[in-house]
Design a protein around this motif. Structure first.
Motif, mmCIF file in Angstrom:
data_model
loop_
_atom_site.group_PDB
_atom_site.id
_atom_site.type_symbol
_atom_site.label_atom_id
_atom_site.label_comp_id
_atom_site.label_asym_id
_atom_site.label_seq_id
_atom_site.Cartn_x
_atom_site.Cartn_y
_atom_site.Cartn_z
ATOM 1 N N LEU A 163 -6.279 4.860 -3.853
ATOM 2 C CA LEU A 163 -5.367 3.904 -3.225
ATOM 3 C C LEU A 163 -4.377 4.617 -2.309
ATOM 4 O O LEU A 163 -4.079 4.152 -1.200
ATOM 5 C CB LEU A 163 -4.620 3.112 -4.303
ATOM 6 N N GLU A 164 -3.875 5.740 -2.767
ATOM 7 C CA GLU A 164 -2.936 6.503 -1.950
ATOM 8 C C GLU A 164 -3.631 7.064 -0.711
ATOM 9 O O GLU A 164 -3.058 7.054 0.394
ATOM 10 C CB GLU A 164 -2.325 7.637 -2.773
ATOM 11 N N GLU A 165 -4.856 7.537 -0.880
ATOM 12 C CA GLU A 165 -5.582 8.081 0.269
ATOM 13 C C GLU A 165 -5.866 7.005 1.303
ATOM 14 O O GLU A 165 -5.756 7.242 2.516
ATOM 15 C CB GLU A 165 -6.883 8.722 -0.219
ATOM 16 N N SER A 166 -6.216 5.797 0.836
ATOM 17 C CA SER A 166 -6.471 4.709 1.781
ATOM 18 C C SER A 166 -5.212 4.319 2.529
ATOM 19 O O SER A 166 -5.242 4.079 3.746
ATOM 20 C CB SER A 166 -7.027 3.492 1.023
ATOM 21 N N ALA A 167 -4.094 4.264 1.825
ATOM 22 C CA ALA A 167 -2.829 3.930 2.487
ATOM 23 C C ALA A 167 -2.420 5.027 3.468
ATOM 24 O O ALA A 167 -1.880 4.741 4.549
ATOM 25 C CB ALA A 167 -1.742 3.717 1.446
ATOM 26 N N THR A 168 -2.688 6.282 3.135
ATOM 27 C CA THR A 168 -2.344 7.383 4.040
ATOM 28 C C THR A 168 -3.184 7.337 5.309
ATOM 29 O O THR A 168 -2.696 7.594 6.415
ATOM 30 C CB THR A 168 -2.532 8.728 3.319
ATOM 31 N N ILE A 169 -4.450 6.988 5.149
ATOM 32 C CA ILE A 169 -5.318 6.868 6.325
ATOM 33 C C ILE A 169 -4.838 5.755 7.250
ATOM 34 O O ILE A 169 -4.907 5.861 8.485
ATOM 35 C CB ILE A 169 -6.773 6.622 5.876
ATOM 36 N N ASP A 170 -4.296 4.690 6.643
ATOM 37 C CA ASP A 170 -3.770 3.577 7.448
ATOM 38 C C ASP A 170 -2.416 3.872 8.069
ATOM 39 O O ASP A 170 -1.857 3.010 8.768
ATOM 40 C CB ASP A 170 -3.668 2.320 6.584
ATOM 41 N N GLY A 171 -1.879 5.051 7.805
ATOM 42 C CA GLY A 171 -0.630 5.440 8.442
ATOM 43 C C GLY A 171 0.607 5.297 7.587
ATOM 44 O O GLY A 171 1.723 5.456 8.092
ATOM 45 N N ALA A 172 0.454 5.004 6.301
ATOM 46 C CA ALA A 172 1.614 4.851 5.426
ATOM 47 C C ALA A 172 2.167 6.219 5.039
ATOM 48 O O ALA A 172 1.415 7.148 4.740
ATOM 49 C CB ALA A 172 1.236 4.070 4.175
ATOM 50 N N GLY A 173 3.479 6.331 5.052
ATOM 51 C CA GLY A 173 4.128 7.563 4.634
ATOM 52 C C GLY A 173 4.331 7.614 3.135
ATOM 53 O O GLY A 173 3.944 6.709 2.387
ATOM 54 N N ARG A 174 4.945 8.694 2.676
ATOM 55 C CA ARG A 174 5.151 8.868 1.241
ATOM 56 C C ARG A 174 6.021 7.756 0.656
ATOM 57 O O ARG A 174 5.735 7.216 -0.406
ATOM 58 C CB ARG A 174 5.795 10.230 0.985
ATOM 59 N N PHE A 175 7.107 7.435 1.350
ATOM 60 C CA PHE A 175 7.992 6.408 0.833
ATOM 61 C C PHE A 175 7.306 5.054 0.787
ATOM 62 O O PHE A 175 7.478 4.284 -0.155
ATOM 63 C CB PHE A 175 9.250 6.333 1.705
ATOM 64 N N ARG A 176 6.499 4.752 1.806
ATOM 65 C CA ARG A 176 5.773 3.475 1.830
ATOM 66 C C ARG A 176 4.731 3.424 0.717
ATOM 67 O O ARG A 176 4.539 2.384 0.070
ATOM 68 C CB ARG A 176 5.110 3.292 3.195
ATOM 69 N N VAL A 177 4.066 4.528 0.463
ATOM 70 C CA VAL A 177 3.084 4.576 -0.631
ATOM 71 C C VAL A 177 3.769 4.358 -1.969
ATOM 72 O O VAL A 177 3.280 3.601 -2.821
ATOM 73 C CB VAL A 177 2.333 5.926 -0.610
ATOM 74 N N LEU A 178 4.916 5.013 -2.158
ATOM 75 C CA LEU A 178 5.649 4.851 -3.413
ATOM 76 C C LEU A 178 6.121 3.417 -3.587
ATOM 77 O O LEU A 178 6.015 2.845 -4.684
ATOM 78 C CB LEU A 178 6.834 5.813 -3.436
ATOM 79 N N ARG A 179 6.624 2.818 -2.517
ATOM 80 C CA ARG A 179 7.195 1.474 -2.614
ATOM 81 C C ARG A 179 6.126 0.391 -2.732
ATOM 82 O O ARG A 179 6.293 -0.573 -3.487
ATOM 83 C CB ARG A 179 8.077 1.203 -1.400
ATOM 84 N N SER A 180 5.014 0.542 -2.017
ATOM 85 C CA SER A 180 4.016 -0.534 -1.948
ATOM 86 C C SER A 180 2.897 -0.397 -2.960
ATOM 87 O O SER A 180 2.247 -1.385 -3.284
ATOM 88 C CB SER A 180 3.419 -0.594 -0.529
#
Length: 302
Positions: A192-209
């Motif tokens: 899930l984190e890798e998919s969000a990172t590929i979509d351009g999400a940063g660390r804070f966005r990954v933690l929050r979402s």
């Protein structure tokens, strides 16, 4: 064994029919089951009876609270609640306790959640060392740090202030909060984190979402445990904040109910205690399902 003969067909000899014996149904109440139920009832009684005594004693006169402690008599009505509220100025004490507890809990979560996220997604010896350092906090007794904490409060010019407790309580809660939240965050799939990172999400966005919604049962568990611990703290609050009526908490105010010549009105004490535990019951009622979900998830994964 029962044997029966079947009817003849076309003058052929009848064949004996063998019927299997009926099995006895197992008894629903075995000695072990009855003993287990008895132990559960005894344990439940040890938990319920003190709460029952506390509740009914809060509405009794002092004489009835001593002579008939378990009798459901409400001789004083709500007089004890109003008396103890005015006598101890519990309104201000409750606000002080709520201010210290809520602020300390917020600071605890703000520090523990990012720290747990970093430990959960870090690999290597450094992360292991930091996790063990947090775990060492369980080995330090609370009273052992009382004198250094008192000296620190004096040096910071925060002695007899509520703000120092807002700094101290989160520090004392970090070991449990970080270790428990780290274990919850490690159960989140890394994909899930890798998919969000590929979509351009940063660390804070990954933690929050991603991490915060999926670890809400763990956050609720930490919130309940720390709320109870912060709200019921007595020793440090008495030493650091003091017994001044303007800044004292409800736990410090209740022991001042001892009357003249050492005579204590237990009905008033029960009334004050009943008022003091109401916020704990409210918080638990709001977050208990999240906590139960966390316990169920831990049992399934275990």
């Amino acid at each position: 064994m029962a044997v029966a003969t079947s009817t003849t067909v076309d003058n052929q000899p009848a064949r004996p029919v063998v019927r299997a014996p009926r099995r006895k149904r197992p008894s629903r109440f075995t000695p072990g089951l009855v003993g287990s139920y008895a132990l559960v009832l005894v344990y439940a009684a040890t938990l319920v009876l003190p709460l029952y005594w506390l509740f009914i004693s809060a509405f009794k006169s002092q004489l009835d609270a001593v002579d008939a402690p378990f009798a459901p008599t409400f001789s004083s009505g709500f007089d004890n609640l109003t008396r103890v509220w005015d006598l101890l100025n519990l309104g201000d004490a409750m606000l002080n306790s709520l201010y210290i507890t809520a602020a300390s809990l917020a600071v605890t979560l703000v520090i523990a959640i990012p720290a747990a996220y970093a430990l959960a997604r870090s690999q290597g010896r450094i992360a292991t060392v930091f996790e063990r350092i947090y775990a060492l906090g369980f080995l330090i007794p609370g009273f052992a740090a009382l004198v250094p904490t008192l000296l620190l409060a004096i040096q910071l010019d925060l002695f007899h202030t509520r703000e120092f407790m807002i700094l101290y309580l989160p520090a004392s809660a970090q070991p449990l909060a970080v270790i428990l939240l780290t274990q919850f965050m490690r159960t989140v799939p890394q994909e899930l984190e890798e998919s969000a990172t590929i979509d351009g999400a940063g660390r804070f966005r990954v933690l929050r979402s991603i991490y915060l919604p999926l670890t809400m049962p763990g956050i609720a568990t930490i919130s309940i445990l720390n709320f109870i611990s912060f709200w019921n703290d007595y020793l440090y609050t008495l030493v650091i904040v003091g017994a001044n009526a303007k800044v004292r908490t409800v736990q410090v105010a209740l022991p001042t109910l001892q009357g003249n010549q050492g005579i204590t009105d237990y009905a008033l004490v029960c009334a004050g205690t009943l008022i003091s535990v109401l916020p704990v019951f409210v918080v638990y009622a709001v977050l208990n399902r999240r906590m139960e979900s966390a316990l169920v998830q831990g049992a399934l994964k275990g």
